[in-house]
Motif scaffolding. Structure first.
Motif, PDB file in Angstrom:
ATOM      1  N   ASP A  69      34.258  40.775  38.554  1.00 41.41           N
ATOM      2  CA  ASP A  69      35.578  41.802  37.671  1.00 41.41           C
ATOM      3  C   ASP A  69      36.307  42.635  38.685  1.00 41.41           C
ATOM      4  OD1 ASP A  69      35.439  39.350  36.171  1.00 41.41           O
ATOM      5  OD2 ASP A  69      33.881  40.678  34.688  1.00 41.41           O
ATOM      6  N   ILE A  71      28.398  32.171  36.097  1.00 45.24           N
ATOM      7  CA  ILE A  71      28.378  32.149  35.233  1.00 45.24           C
ATOM      8  C   ILE A  71      27.432  30.965  34.154  1.00 45.24           C
ATOM      9  CG2 ILE A  71      30.103  31.670  33.004  1.00 45.24           C
ATOM     10  CD1 ILE A  71      32.602  32.914  34.441  1.00 45.24           C
ATOM     11  N   THR A  72      27.807  30.071  34.932  1.00 44.43           N
ATOM     12  CA  THR A  72      27.190  28.280  35.234  1.00 44.43           C
ATOM     13  C   THR A  72      25.385  28.782  35.138  1.00 44.43           C
ATOM     14  OG1 THR A  72      28.282  27.874  36.836  1.00 44.43           O
ATOM     15  CG2 THR A  72      25.884  26.455  35.844  1.00 44.43           C
ATOM     16  N   ASN A 119      39.947  35.833  35.346  1.00 45.29           N
ATOM     17  CA  ASN A 119      40.602  36.211  34.578  1.00 45.29           C
ATOM     18  C   ASN A 119      41.920  36.871  34.423  1.00 45.29           C
ATOM     19  OD1 ASN A 119      39.219  37.593  36.015  1.00 45.29           O
ATOM     20  ND2 ASN A 119      37.490  38.302  34.362  1.00 45.29           N
ATOM     21  N   LYS A 163      32.151  33.423  40.688  1.00 45.65           N
ATOM     22  CA  LYS A 163      32.135  33.774  39.242  1.00 45.65           C
ATOM     23  C   LYS A 163      31.770  32.996  38.599  1.00 45.65           C
ATOM     24  CE  LYS A 163      34.707  36.563  35.830  1.00 45.65           C
ATOM     25  NZ  LYS A 163      36.175  36.319  34.938  1.00 45.65           N
ATOM     26  N   GLU A 164      32.092  31.653  39.073  1.00 41.50           N
ATOM     27  CA  GLU A 164      31.583  30.436  38.455  1.00 41.50           C
ATOM     28  C   GLU A 164      30.416  29.584  38.285  1.00 41.50           C
ATOM     29  OE1 GLU A 164      35.801  27.689  37.917  1.00 41.50           O
ATOM     30  OE2 GLU A 164      34.409  27.235  39.636  1.00 41.50           O
ATOM     31  N   LEU A 184      37.679  42.072  40.953  1.00 43.06           N
ATOM     32  CA  LEU A 184      38.888  41.568  40.996  1.00 43.06           C
ATOM     33  C   LEU A 184      40.202  42.532  40.158  1.00 43.06           C
ATOM     34  CD1 LEU A 184      37.943  38.288  39.483  1.00 43.06           C
ATOM     35  CD2 LEU A 184      39.831  38.260  41.666  1.00 43.06           C
ATOM     36  N   ASN A 197      40.397  25.661  38.569  1.00 45.34           N
ATOM     37  CA  ASN A 197      40.561  25.520  40.418  1.00 45.34           C
ATOM     38  C   ASN A 197      39.446  24.436  40.447  1.00 45.34           C
ATOM     39  OD1 ASN A 197      40.424  26.101  42.613  1.00 45.34           O
ATOM     40  ND2 ASN A 197      39.110  27.542  42.436  1.00 45.34           N
ATOM     41  N   ARG A 200      43.162  44.066  42.170  1.00 48.14           N
ATOM     42  CA  ARG A 200      45.103  43.469  41.927  1.00 48.14           C
ATOM     43  C   ARG A 200      45.813  45.329  41.472  1.00 48.14           C
ATOM     44  NH1 ARG A 200      42.095  39.688  38.370  1.00 48.14           N
ATOM     45  NH2 ARG A 200      42.251  41.331  36.941  1.00 48.14           N
ATOM     46  N   LYS A 208      28.426  39.954  37.566  1.00 42.09           N
ATOM     47  CA  LYS A 208      29.425  39.480  36.852  1.00 42.09           C
ATOM     48  C   LYS A 208      30.135  40.801  36.753  1.00 42.09           C
ATOM     49  CE  LYS A 208      31.125  36.876  33.759  1.00 42.09           C
ATOM     50  NZ  LYS A 208      31.099  37.036  31.396  1.00 42.09           N
ATOM     51  N   TYR A 260      26.946  21.388  31.277  1.00 42.60           N
ATOM     52  CA  TYR A 260      26.281  23.059  29.856  1.00 42.60           C
ATOM     53  C   TYR A 260      27.999  23.276  28.930  1.00 42.60           C
ATOM     54  CZ  TYR A 260      26.888  27.630  28.212  1.00 42.60           C
ATOM     55  OH  TYR A 260      26.661  28.764  27.505  1.00 42.60           O
ATOM     56  N   HIS A 313      36.420  34.527  42.385  1.00 45.58           N
ATOM     57  CA  HIS A 313      36.195  33.742  41.471  1.00 45.58           C
ATOM     58  C   HIS A 313      35.519  32.429  41.185  1.00 45.58           C
ATOM     59  CE1 HIS A 313      38.134  29.598  39.671  1.00 45.58           C
ATOM     60  NE2 HIS A 313      38.724  30.844  38.375  1.00 45.58           N
ATOM     61  N   ASP A 314      35.094  32.030  42.665  1.00 45.20           N
ATOM     62  CA  ASP A 314      34.471  31.149  43.494  1.00 45.20           C
ATOM     63  C   ASP A 314      32.821  31.772  43.354  1.00 45.20           C
ATOM     64  OD1 ASP A 314      36.422  29.571  43.880  1.00 45.20           O
ATOM     65  OD2 ASP A 314      36.522  29.505  45.867  1.00 45.20           O
ATOM     66  N   LYS A 317      35.166  31.294  30.506  1.00 42.40           N
ATOM     67  CA  LYS A 317      34.179  30.611  30.096  1.00 42.40           C
ATOM     68  C   LYS A 317      33.373  31.664  30.148  1.00 42.40           C
ATOM     69  CE  LYS A 317      34.728  26.992  33.660  1.00 42.40           C
ATOM     70  NZ  LYS A 317      34.524  25.825  35.056  1.00 42.40           N
ATOM     71  N   PRO A 318      31.599  31.748  30.441  1.00 45.31           N
ATOM     72  CA  PRO A 318      31.199  30.226  29.368  1.00 45.31           C
ATOM     73  C   PRO A 318      31.874  29.925  28.024  1.00 45.31           C
ATOM     74  CG  PRO A 318      29.669  32.206  29.423  1.00 45.31           C
ATOM     75  CD  PRO A 318      30.825  32.218  30.207  1.00 45.31           C
ATOM     76  N   VAL A 341      27.264  20.683  36.561  1.00 48.19           N
ATOM     77  CA  VAL A 341      26.662  21.621  35.797  1.00 48.19           C
ATOM     78  C   VAL A 341      27.623  21.471  34.866  1.00 48.19           C
ATOM     79  CG1 VAL A 341      25.215  23.519  36.347  1.00 48.19           C
ATOM     80  CG2 VAL A 341      25.481  22.148  37.801  1.00 48.19           C
ATOM     81  N   THR A 342      28.665  22.882  35.503  1.00 50.70           N
ATOM     82  CA  THR A 342      29.062  22.258  33.682  1.00 50.70           C
ATOM     83  C   THR A 342      29.817  22.057  32.814  1.00 50.70           C
ATOM     84  OG1 THR A 342      30.925  24.457  35.812  1.00 50.70           O
ATOM     85  CG2 THR A 342      31.865  24.736  33.411  1.00 50.70           C
ATOM     86  N   THR A 394      37.507  29.665  34.361  1.00 50.04           N
ATOM     87  CA  THR A 394      36.513  31.091  35.098  1.00 50.04           C
ATOM     88  C   THR A 394      37.554  31.908  34.848  1.00 50.04           C
ATOM     89  OG1 THR A 394      35.189  29.761  36.516  1.00 50.04           O
ATOM     90  CG2 THR A 394      34.808  31.815  36.122  1.00 50.04           C
ATOM     91  N   TYR A 431      40.549  38.016  45.293  1.00 46.93           N
ATOM     92  CA  TYR A 431      40.235  36.893  43.886  1.00 46.93           C
ATOM     93  C   TYR A 431      39.931  35.546  44.543  1.00 46.93           C
ATOM     94  CZ  TYR A 431      42.178  34.290  40.618  1.00 46.93           C
ATOM     95  OH  TYR A 431      42.946  33.834  38.926  1.00 46.93           O
TER      96      TYR A 431
END
Lengths: 140, 609
Positions: free
Chosen positions: B444, B404-405, A99, B400-401, B447, A66, B451, B440, A20, B397-398, A119-120, A16-17, A97, B393
């Motif tokens: 963040d 984002i998509t 940061n 988030k991906e 996350l 990842n 940290r 998102k 996109y 992160h996982d 991303k994105p 999918v990424t 993804t 994290y």
């Protein structure tokens, strides 16, 4: 100014990424050919073939960190083993993804990595990228 | 009793003589060394000699004188005897002559050869003086009567020639006893006794005769007046003679008893002396033996004394050596005591040390174990923390991906196909987009929170610079809200600059954010030094004039994702103050607040100097 960048290689396990990113890249008119692979192994295979002239040599690589099996950092280790003459004019950009500043720091320490973007992917990011890495060249 | 018996006169004299001669005979037969007895014997002998000699003028003299020639003790003996005895019924006087020339007016002269007088010279001198010479120890027939010491008694011999030259008449007995023996005198003694008996008879007869003669006289008294006177004188003389006879009888008795007694005495004495001699001899022998013994023992004693002296010397030496040894021993004892004391002390010390070390070992052991446990725990904790952070994290992160998509694809949809949706479709797409965006941001924030506090490398942070940078960053917001940020001079502290900036950013933006719409926000930042429990802190104050926080909510505002207002009223994730708390506490400080609703809130936090 058209088709400044002949070929872009997208490395991301998420189809999918990739879809996109292809879409965004296609929207930007600077990129002619876009090849997407879903693993580091496939990317390396493609690059080896390209070095033999069997397929198109990419000018720019977007690399995800990842990934299963071979992650981004592992791919870089293998990538660095390739012929330097072949890889010296390829731009490698981390597209992730994450940061996490640790990842960013790590990417800075690797000479082969040219940039680190989150991303994105967007038109603006691509324009900025071209400005930073290609247009200077042109001015030379 | 005083009667005269003239016819018996001679006989009585004989008896007396026998009695007198008995005494020395007794002594003579006895072997005695008694000088006293011998001296008496001598005197008696001399007296007896005088009695047996008749002097021509003996009736004319008043005193019978005996002379002793030289310094002779016989003088004393004769003198003492003269007190008791008379010679020829006359008082006896003893005189002493130192020289032969002086001899005169004596009837008898005694001389001892020991006086060294020449006998011939004496005889010559006394010749014609009517003196009887009795000598002792002179040579044979040189004197008139010479006494000789034979054993313990005397013998005598007579020189008739000399005696008769001086016209002396001697009794027969003198001659007959001149040479003597013990047998003789015993016989004589017996005959004397018998004759005494006889004489008694004769006396009785004569008494009768006298009686007859008295009668005759009585008858012849008238006729014989002349004879009467004669008879009377004869009577007187007889009387006197009988007196003498009586006296002599008594003397005889006395002497005989004396001689008996003396004999007994002498016998016992002799026996005693013999015994004594024997005893003395045996004692002498014993004494000799004892002397020998004594000499031997003396010798032995001497030897023993020598050996004792030697031993004493050795003992002294030994004593000295012992003393020295004793001193040594006492010294050694002292040293020993000292050593023992030292040893005990060192033992105690060693024991204490050992115990201490043991305790320390145990403590160290426990400490080690605890340390190990703690290290293990801390490792575990670190691992867990890392795991947790990694988890947070990776999870975020996982998460988030795909998010984002989603949002990227919605963008494409809106951009490329937006015209093909109707109004509701477009609104739904927008909601999806907003929600995914908010998610998102939340991810963040998590996350970021995970940290925080990980930075251990603290640098010097100038808070004034931090606020200046912040002001630049927030320039848009500040201008838009017409806010005022007043900062007094702030200190330079030790810390992580990024986190300190985030801290101020959160607090200041909160102050700007939570205000009433019609009031211009005013933020005051201040700092001062305080001392809490001997540790110096910088105490910062961030004061605003905002809406304030009700008391009941003041506890929970520092918790993650706690919101007091709706997102429509005041936007935000609700994690800002949680971040602040974590940052302050990781720097070793504290954060708290003081707030009044509708007036404003003051946040305090401390950072160690």
């Amino acid at each position: 100014m058209k088709n400044k960048i002949e070929c872009v290689l997208l490395i991301d396990d998420d189809k999918v990424t990739n879809f996109y990113n292809k879409k965004v890249l296609t929207k930007h008119e600077e990129f002619k050919e876009i090849i997407a692979v879903t693993s580091g192994e496939n990317a390396l295979k493609h690059l080896t073939e390209a070095s033999k002239g069997l397929c198109l040599k990419p000018n720019l690589i977007f690399l995800d960190i990842n990934m299963p099996a071979m992650n981004g950092w592992e791919f870089i280790l293998e990538y660095n083993k390739l012929d330097k003459k072949f890889t010296k004019d390829i731009k490698l950009v981390m597209l992730t993804t994450s940061n996490n500043p640790d990842d960013y720091k790590r990417s800075k320490e690797i000479e082969t990595v040219n940039d680190f973007i989150n991303k994105p992917l967007s038109i603006d990011l691509l324009s900025n990228l071209i400005e930073n890495h290609y247009e200077k060249k042109i001015t030379y | 009793m005083k009667k005269t018996f003239p016819s018996n006169y001679k006989f009585l004299i004989l008896c007396l003589w026998i009695a007198f001669t008995c005494i020395p005979r007794i002594g003579q037969s006895q072997n005695t060394s008694n000088e006293q007895v011998k001296r008496l014997q001598r005197a008696i002998f001399i007296f007896n000699f005088a009695e047996q000699v008749t002097w021509q003028n003996q009736n004319n003299i008043t005193d019978f004188k005996i002379g002793v020639l030289g310094q002779d003790r016989t003088f004393i003996d004769l003198k003492s005897l003269s007190q008791k005895r008379k010679i020829k019924n006359k008082q006896v006087t003893i005189v002493c002559f130192n020289s032969v020339k002086d001899v005169a007016n004596v009837q008898l002269l005694y001389v001892n050869q020991a006086q060294n007088f020449d006998i011939d010279y004496i005889l010559n001198k006394i010749s014609g003086k009517n003196i009887l010479l009795v000598s002792e120890d002179y040579s044979y027939k040189s004197s008139m009567i010479n006494m000789v010491n034979v054993g313990d008694t005397f013998e005598y011999e007579t020189n008739e020639k000399n005696i008769y030259r001086e016209n002396f008449t001697t009794a027969n007995s003198l001659q007959s006893h001149a040479v003597s023996s013990s047998e003789k005198w015993k016989k004589l003694y017996k005959t004397t006794e018998a004759s005494l008996e006889e004489s008694k008879k004769i006396e009785a007869e004569k008494q009768a005769e006298i009686d007859e003669k008295e009668k005759e006289l009585d008858r012849k008294t008238k006729a014989l007046l002349y004879k009467d006177e004669t008879i009377t004188t004869q009577k007187d003389s007889i009387n006197s003679i009988s007196n003498i006879a009586k006296k002599r009888e008594k003397w005889i008795q006395l002497l005989s008893s004396e001689s008996d007694l003396q004999q007994q005495k002498l016998e016992s004495k002799i026996a005693l002396e013999r015994e004594l001699e024997e005893t003395i001899l045996s004692q002498l022998a014993i004494v000799k033996a004892q002397e020998k013994n004594i000499r031997d023992s003396e010798l032995r004693l001497k030897q023993q004394t020598d050996s004792i002296t030697k031993q004493n010397a050795t003992i002294k030496n030994n004593a000295k050596a012992l003393e020295a040894k004793n001193e040594k021993i006492s010294m050694q004892n002292k040293i020993n005591y000292l050593l023992i004391g030292l040893f005990t002390l060192s033992l105690i010390g060693a024991y204490l040390l050992y115990r201490n070390i043991n305790n320390k070992k145990k403590i160290a052991q426990t400490l080690k174990e605890k340390n190990a446990a703690i290290t293990k725990q801390s490792f575990e904790l670190e691992a867990k923390n890392n795991e947790l952070e990694q988890f947070a994290y990776i999870a975020s992160h996982d998460l988030k991906e795909p998010l984002i998509t989603i949002s990227s694809l919605i963008d494409i949809l809106v951009e490329d196909y937006g015209t093909k949706f109707d109004e509701d479709g477009r609104m739904s797409l927008n909601f999806v987009k907003d929600s995914s965006d908010r998610m998102k941001r939340l991810i963040d924030a998590i996350l970021a929170y995970s940290r925080l506090g990980k930075t251990k490398e603290y640098g010097t942070v100038n808070c004034n610079t931090v606020i200046d940078t912040l002001k630049d960053d927030l320039q848009n917001v500040i201008t838009r809200t017409n806010s005022k940020v007043q900062v007094t001079n702030l200190p330079t502290i030790k810390g992580a600059e990024l986190e300190i900036r985030l801290l101020f950013q959160n607090l200041i933006s909160n102050g700007i954010k939570f205000t009433k719409p019609d009031i211009d926000p005013l933020i005051e930042v201040d700092a001062k030094k305080v001392n809490i429990k001997d540790i110096e802190y910088w105490q910062f104050t961030v004061r605003d004039n905002g809406i304030g926080i009700p008391k009941k909510h003041q506890e929970r505002i520092f918790s993650i994702f706690q919101r007091l207002h709706s997102r429509e009223e005041y936007e935000g994730t609700g994690i800002g103050l949680a971040h602040c708390k974590k940052i302050v506490e990781s720097h070793g400080g504290k954060i708290w607040l003081d707030s009044e609703e509708h007036i404003g809130t003051t946040f305090f936090f401390t950072i160690p100097v």
